[in-house]
Design an enzyme around this catalytic site. Sequence first.
Site, PDB file in Angstrom:
ATOM      1  N   MET A  47       5.420   0.298  -0.626  1.00 53.67           N
ATOM      2  CA  MET A  47       4.857   1.019  -1.734  1.00 53.67           C
ATOM      3  C   MET A  47       4.856   2.509  -1.398  1.00 53.67           C
ATOM      4  SD  MET A  47       1.014   0.782  -3.351  1.00 53.67           S
ATOM      5  CE  MET A  47       0.087   1.137  -1.890  1.00 53.67           C
ATOM      6  N   PRO A  48       5.759   3.290  -1.979  1.00 51.88           N
ATOM      7  CA  PRO A  48       5.762   4.730  -1.721  1.00 51.88           C
ATOM      8  C   PRO A  48       4.523   5.402  -2.310  1.00 51.88           C
ATOM      9  CG  PRO A  48       7.842   4.027  -2.698  1.00 51.88           C
ATOM     10  CD  PRO A  48       6.889   2.876  -2.794  1.00 51.88           C
ATOM     11  N   LEU A  49       3.940   6.300  -1.534  1.00 55.14           N
ATOM     12  CA  LEU A  49       2.808   7.098  -1.988  1.00 55.14           C
ATOM     13  C   LEU A  49       3.148   8.558  -1.756  1.00 55.14           C
ATOM     14  CD1 LEU A  49      -0.128   7.643  -2.872  1.00 55.14           C
ATOM     15  CD2 LEU A  49      -0.782   7.287  -0.482  1.00 55.14           C
TER      16      LEU A  49
END
Length: 81
Positions: free
Chosen positions: A1-3
């Site tokens: 999950m890219p943040l």
Amino acid sequence: MPLVEITLAEGRAPEQVRTLLAEVHQAVHKALDAPEAAIRVVVREVPPTHWSSGGETLAERAATATESKANPEPQTANTGS
């Protein structure tokens, strides 16, 4: 999950922040082929009085710039010597 976390000085229109969120989201999706539902983008807006660079807050820097525009220094003539 890219943040992706972005910190900005306060003062931009909500539409500008919304555009930033959408465009960063799309850039992450394109660059990483990450599922769109998994991408998180957070924008934090900081008051200019709480952000400093070189020992001067952004608010102080803006005030100095405004003061300089209101009271420009006289130009000296170039005599060519």
